[in-house]
Design a protein around this motif. Structure first.
Motif, mmCIF file in Angstrom:
data_model
loop_
_atom_site.group_PDB
_atom_site.id
_atom_site.type_symbol
_atom_site.label_atom_id
_atom_site.label_comp_id
_atom_site.label_asym_id
_atom_site.label_seq_id
_atom_site.Cartn_x
_atom_site.Cartn_y
_atom_site.Cartn_z
ATOM 1 N N GLY A 170 0.791 -1.220 0.000
ATOM 2 C CA GLY A 170 0.000 0.000 0.000
ATOM 3 C C GLY A 170 0.822 1.268 0.000
ATOM 4 N N TYR A 171 2.127 1.134 -0.277
ATOM 5 C CA TYR A 171 2.998 2.298 -0.330
ATOM 6 C C TYR A 171 3.647 2.425 -1.712
ATOM 7 N N MET A 172 3.998 3.657 -2.055
ATOM 8 C CA MET A 172 4.761 3.896 -3.274
ATOM 9 C C MET A 172 6.055 4.614 -2.914
ATOM 10 N N PHE A 208 6.633 4.744 -7.896
ATOM 11 C CA PHE A 208 6.786 3.317 -8.150
ATOM 12 C C PHE A 208 6.063 2.538 -7.057
ATOM 13 N N GLN A 209 5.178 1.630 -7.447
ATOM 14 C CA GLN A 209 4.485 0.780 -6.488
ATOM 15 C C GLN A 209 5.460 -0.297 -5.985
ATOM 16 N N LEU A 210 5.584 -0.426 -4.686
ATOM 17 C CA LEU A 210 6.588 -1.330 -4.113
ATOM 18 C C LEU A 210 6.073 -2.749 -3.905
ATOM 19 N N GLN A 211 4.772 -2.930 -3.783
ATOM 20 C CA GLN A 211 4.152 -4.259 -3.721
ATOM 21 C C GLN A 211 4.795 -5.156 -2.663
ATOM 22 N N GLY A 212 5.032 -4.568 -1.502
ATOM 23 C CA GLY A 212 5.540 -5.351 -0.381
ATOM 24 C C GLY A 212 7.047 -5.484 -0.314
ATOM 25 N N PHE A 236 10.899 9.442 -1.212
ATOM 26 C CA PHE A 236 10.152 9.211 0.029
ATOM 27 C C PHE A 236 9.108 8.126 -0.177
ATOM 28 N N LEU A 237 8.670 7.544 0.948
ATOM 29 C CA LEU A 237 7.643 6.522 0.950
ATOM 30 C C LEU A 237 6.314 7.164 1.309
ATOM 31 N N GLN A 238 5.274 6.872 0.500
ATOM 32 C CA GLN A 238 3.983 7.509 0.700
ATOM 33 C C GLN A 238 2.860 6.485 0.622
ATOM 34 N N ASN A 239 1.941 6.559 1.586
ATOM 35 C CA ASN A 239 0.786 5.685 1.605
ATOM 36 C C ASN A 239 -0.149 6.057 0.469
ATOM 37 N N THR A 240 -0.519 5.092 -0.356
ATOM 38 C CA THR A 240 -1.315 5.396 -1.545
ATOM 39 C C THR A 240 -2.781 5.663 -1.229
#
Length: 264
Positions: A170-172, A208-212, A236-240
């Motif tokens: 759920g993060y990008m 970019f979607q990190l998918q875990g 940075f990491l961001q909650n989608t």
């Protein structure tokens, strides 16, 4: 004059940039438990209310150079039709501002608008609120960290390695290429006759979607058509779902003309 704009869904156009980075594998240091602040300013050279916000961002840049404060100036494009085309603007940056309107349940977007850590927004020229927001975020403990480094790179592609200790479902991963200083003389519009100075100008922005995945690499394809050179990379990491930013890092990259020439 501040522009307030109803929410729309602009086309996501790719912003333009020309950049050459060294293939330096230097890794950003692991974060401590102290807080951080990602400040995003949505601005435009066509907006007469924006120069004070741009000037405030320049002050903050000088004062926080040794602190975990990450500054990003996104020049939106919806002012361009009113007489002056901002050469730093992009529909993609307007789309990001509209995304924040969705995340933060806003009915409109406007300039200048500041967003801090993806969770709070206010008028970008409000010095008191901006300083308080940054100080609050810096004082808030954070156990999440993001480490980044550059892999083998040429003028068309940046290989960005990342590593984080947090879960990433759920993060990008958001990546911004930034020109640290520039100025333009404005010939038309609300700021006609003014020479406007800017700092921390976003020239390209990708997600970019990190998918875990908690570590790996992403390929940032660099658009060469602008002729500008970026000297900083902020990630940075961001909650989608909520827009909340949980970790950030940056690289002050070195320019390498020889690398650019060899890649032709």
């Amino acid at each position: 004059m501040t522009m307030i704009r109803k929410i729309a869904l602009p086309l996501l156009l790719i912003s333009v940039i020309s950049v050459a980075f060294t293939a330096d594998l230097s890794t950003t240091p692991k974060s401590t438990n102290t807080g951080f602040a990602v400040v995003e300013l949505f601005t435009s050279e066509g907006c007469s209310s924006c120069p004070p916000a741009d000037a405030l961002l320049a002050e903050i840049e000088k004062e926080t150079s040794k602190k975990p404060v990450y500054l990003l100036a996104f020049h939106v494009d919806y002012w361009d039709r009113l007489g002056w085309k901002d050469s730093f603007s992009s529909a993609k940056f307007s789309a990001r501002q509209n995304q924040y309107a969705n995340w933060l349940n806003l009915k409109t977007v406007y300039t200048p608008q500041a967003v801090v850590n993806g969770s709070t927004e206010f008028i970008g020229s409000d010095e008191k609120i901006l300083r308080n927001s940054i100080n609050t975020m810096l004082a808030k403990p954070s156990t999440d960290h993001l480490e980044i480094s550059l892999g083998k790179t040429d003028k068309h592609n940046l290989i960005l390695n990342y590593n984080t200790n947090q879960q990433t479902n759920g993060y990008m991963l958001a990546v911004a290429l930034v020109t640290q200083k520039a100025s333009n003389k404005v010939l038309k519009g609300e700021n006609k006759g003014s020479t406007l100075s800017h700092v921390q100008i976003v020239r390209q922005f990708d997600t970019f979607q990190l998918q875990g995945k908690t570590n790996g690499s992403v390929n940032v394809q660099v658009d060469q058509s602008n002729g500008e050179i970026s000297s900083e990379l902020i990630a940075f990491l961001q909650n989608t779902k909520t827009g909340k930013i949980t970790a950030a890092s940056k690289l002050n990259t070195l320019l390498d003309n020889q690398l650019s020439n060899k890649s032709k």
